[in-house]
Design an enzyme around this catalytic site. Structure first.
Site, PDB file in Angstrom:
ATOM      1  N   ASN A   9       0.871  -1.174   0.000  1.00 52.65           N
ATOM      2  CA  ASN A   9       0.000   0.000   0.000  1.00 52.65           C
ATOM      3  C   ASN A   9       0.908   1.224   0.000  1.00 52.65           C
ATOM      4  OD1 ASN A   9      -1.776   2.073   0.469  1.00 52.65           O
ATOM      5  ND2 ASN A   9      -2.376   1.411   2.528  1.00 52.65           N
ATOM      6  N   TRP A  10       1.081   1.786  -1.179  1.00 53.75           N
ATOM      7  CA  TRP A  10       2.028   2.906  -1.309  1.00 53.75           C
ATOM      8  C   TRP A  10       1.517   4.195  -0.691  1.00 53.75           C
ATOM      9  CZ3 TRP A  10       4.324   2.725  -7.000  1.00 53.75           C
ATOM     10  CH2 TRP A  10       5.087   1.545  -7.134  1.00 53.75           C
ATOM     11  N   LYS A  11       0.231   4.249  -0.393  1.00 49.33           N
ATOM     12  CA  LYS A  11      -0.380   5.482   0.138  1.00 49.33           C
ATOM     13  C   LYS A  11      -0.038   6.672  -0.779  1.00 49.33           C
ATOM     14  CE  LYS A  11      -0.411   3.397   4.657  1.00 49.33           C
ATOM     15  NZ  LYS A  11      -0.429   3.540   6.104  1.00 49.33           N
ATOM     16  N   HIS A  95      -9.876   1.494   4.581  1.00 45.80           N
ATOM     17  CA  HIS A  95      -8.620   1.648   5.320  1.00 45.80           C
ATOM     18  C   HIS A  95      -8.859   2.594   6.504  1.00 45.80           C
ATOM     19  CE1 HIS A  95      -4.528   2.793   6.342  1.00 45.80           C
ATOM     20  NE2 HIS A  95      -4.146   1.695   5.723  1.00 45.80           N
ATOM     21  N   GLU A  97      -7.240   4.981   7.594  1.00 48.16           N
ATOM     22  CA  GLU A  97      -7.009   6.403   7.279  1.00 48.16           C
ATOM     23  C   GLU A  97      -8.233   6.999   6.586  1.00 48.16           C
ATOM     24  OE1 GLU A  97      -3.224   5.777   5.355  1.00 48.16           O
ATOM     25  OE2 GLU A  97      -2.397   5.221   7.305  1.00 48.16           O
ATOM     26  N   GLU A 167      -5.951  -4.586  10.536  1.00 53.40           N
ATOM     27  CA  GLU A 167      -4.932  -3.551  10.711  1.00 53.40           C
ATOM     28  C   GLU A 167      -5.230  -2.747  11.968  1.00 53.40           C
ATOM     29  OE1 GLU A 167      -2.792  -2.614   6.734  1.00 53.40           O
ATOM     30  OE2 GLU A 167      -4.358  -1.162   7.102  1.00 53.40           O
ATOM     31  N   GLY A 173       2.035   2.407  10.756  1.00 53.55           N
ATOM     32  CA  GLY A 173       3.012   3.480  10.583  1.00 53.55           C
ATOM     33  C   GLY A 173       3.663   3.919  11.884  1.00 53.55           C
ATOM     34  N   SER A 205       2.915  -1.983  10.460  1.00 54.69           N
ATOM     35  CA  SER A 205       4.357  -2.060  10.737  1.00 54.69           C
ATOM     36  C   SER A 205       4.963  -3.438  10.481  1.00 54.69           C
ATOM     37  CB  SER A 205       4.656  -1.591  12.169  1.00 54.69           C
ATOM     38  OG  SER A 205       4.279  -0.233  12.316  1.00 54.69           O
ATOM     39  N   GLY A 226       2.564  -1.168   4.333  1.00 57.21           N
ATOM     40  CA  GLY A 226       2.633   0.257   4.028  1.00 57.21           C
ATOM     41  C   GLY A 226       4.078   0.693   3.837  1.00 57.21           C
ATOM     42  N   GLY A 227       4.669   1.261   4.886  1.00 61.72           N
ATOM     43  CA  GLY A 227       6.006   1.842   4.813  1.00 61.72           C
ATOM     44  C   GLY A 227       7.046   0.945   4.150  1.00 61.72           C
TER      45      GLY A 227
HETATM   46  P1  PGA Z   1       2.425   0.338   7.713  1.00 59.62           P
HETATM   47  O1  PGA Z   1       0.990   0.577   7.016  1.00 59.62           O
HETATM   48  O2  PGA Z   1       2.971  -0.970   7.189  1.00 59.62           O
HETATM   49  O3  PGA Z   1       3.240   1.510   7.308  1.00 59.62           O
HETATM   50  O4  PGA Z   1       2.172   0.282   9.188  1.00 59.62           O
HETATM   51  C1  PGA Z   1       0.106  -0.472   6.789  1.00 59.62           C
HETATM   52  C2  PGA Z   1      -1.160   0.051   6.144  1.00 59.62           C
HETATM   53  O5  PGA Z   1      -1.638   1.126   6.536  1.00 59.62           O
HETATM   54  O6  PGA Z   1      -1.737  -0.580   5.243  1.00 59.62           O
END
Ligand code: PGA
Length: 246
Positions: A9-11, A95, A97, A167, A173, A205, A226-227
């Site tokens: 997930n590149w966001k 998600h 967010e 999640e 993050g 994470s 994500g990251g």
């Molecule tokens: P993260 O994000 O791996 O940076 O914690 C995961 C996500 O939000 O899908």
């Protein structure tokens, strides 16, 4: 059996040039990797380029959001059929967010899930509790409620081919991963409510150093990353960790 799945997930990161370079590096690193399905969910403006870059490759791609509506006067929104035109297979739905920053309710996430299925896309439905909710002992109530909204609207059968991602909001993050025991507990809870074929990903994470321990859990079928998906070597190391499961 459920084939392990790793989704990046590149966001809202990068630009055309850097995202092209990142994807090139991922494709090179994935050469010869078998037994794990992989996908990247990229920003909307990158989809055209990604579709060209990945044509004929086994890496799939998708988007991070879609509209719950099929078409119409919805300024700024993107429909499922538009994503299909760009070759998307997956789309992230609900998600945290989106839920926290853009007010997406359980009902809206359930409607987006339906909109994805209507177009033949595979939704990745995200569920997770905040730290406050966990500390209050409400984790199962919260993730159960989020799941139930999608089940009520779409029915159990619709879950046979979809992806659900647990999640925990406090682990996204933050560098703070849920422990394997915490993850397995919630995944087992979700597993009992879903068809046996539903793939259950963990996200929050996930890093090369903790991936193998998480993917070894009986009810974890892979990860939503994500990251670490922004660093090709890390993403590939995580794919390798999932390979051991496959
Ligand atoms: P993260 O994000 O791996 O940076 O914690 C995961 C996500 O939000 O899908």
């Amino acid at each position: 059996m459920r084939t392990p799945l790793i989704v990046g997930n590149w966001k809202m990161h990068g630009n055309r040039a850097s995202n092209r370079a990142l994807l090139d590096a991922v494709v090179r690193g994935m050469a010869g990797q078998e037994g794990v399905e992989c996908a990247v969910c990229v920003p909307f403006p990158n989809l055209g380029e990604v579709a060209g870059q990945l044509a004929g490759n086994r890496l799939a791609w998708g988007a991070q959001n879609l509209s719950e509506h099929a078409q119409g006067a919805f300024t700024g929104e993107v429909s499922g059929s538009m994503l299909v035109e760009f070759g998307c297979r997956y789309v992230i739905v609900g998600h945290s967010e989106r839920r926290q920053l853009y007010g997406e309710t359980d009902k809206v996430a359930a409607a987006k899930f339906a909109a994805a299925l209507a177009q033949g896309l595979t939704p990745i439905l995200c569920l997770g509790e905040t730290l406050e909710e966990r500390d209050a002992g409400r984790t199962e109530e919260v993730v159960g409620r989020m799941l139930q909204a999608a089940l009520d609207l779409n029915g159990m059968q619709s879950f046979e081919k979809v992806v659900v991602a647990y999640e925990p909001v406090w682990a996204i993050g933050t560098g703070r991963t849920a422990t394997p025991e915490q993850v397995q507990e919630v995944h087992f809870f979700l597993r009992e409510k879903l068809p046996a074929s539903t793939r259950l990903l963990y996200g929050g994470s996930v890093k090369p150093g903790n991936a193998a321990g998480l993917f070894a859990l009986p009810d974890v079928d892979g990860g939503l990353i994500g990251g670490a998906s922004l660093v090709a070597a890390d993403f590939i190391a995580i794919v390798r960790a999932a390979q051991r499961k496959g």
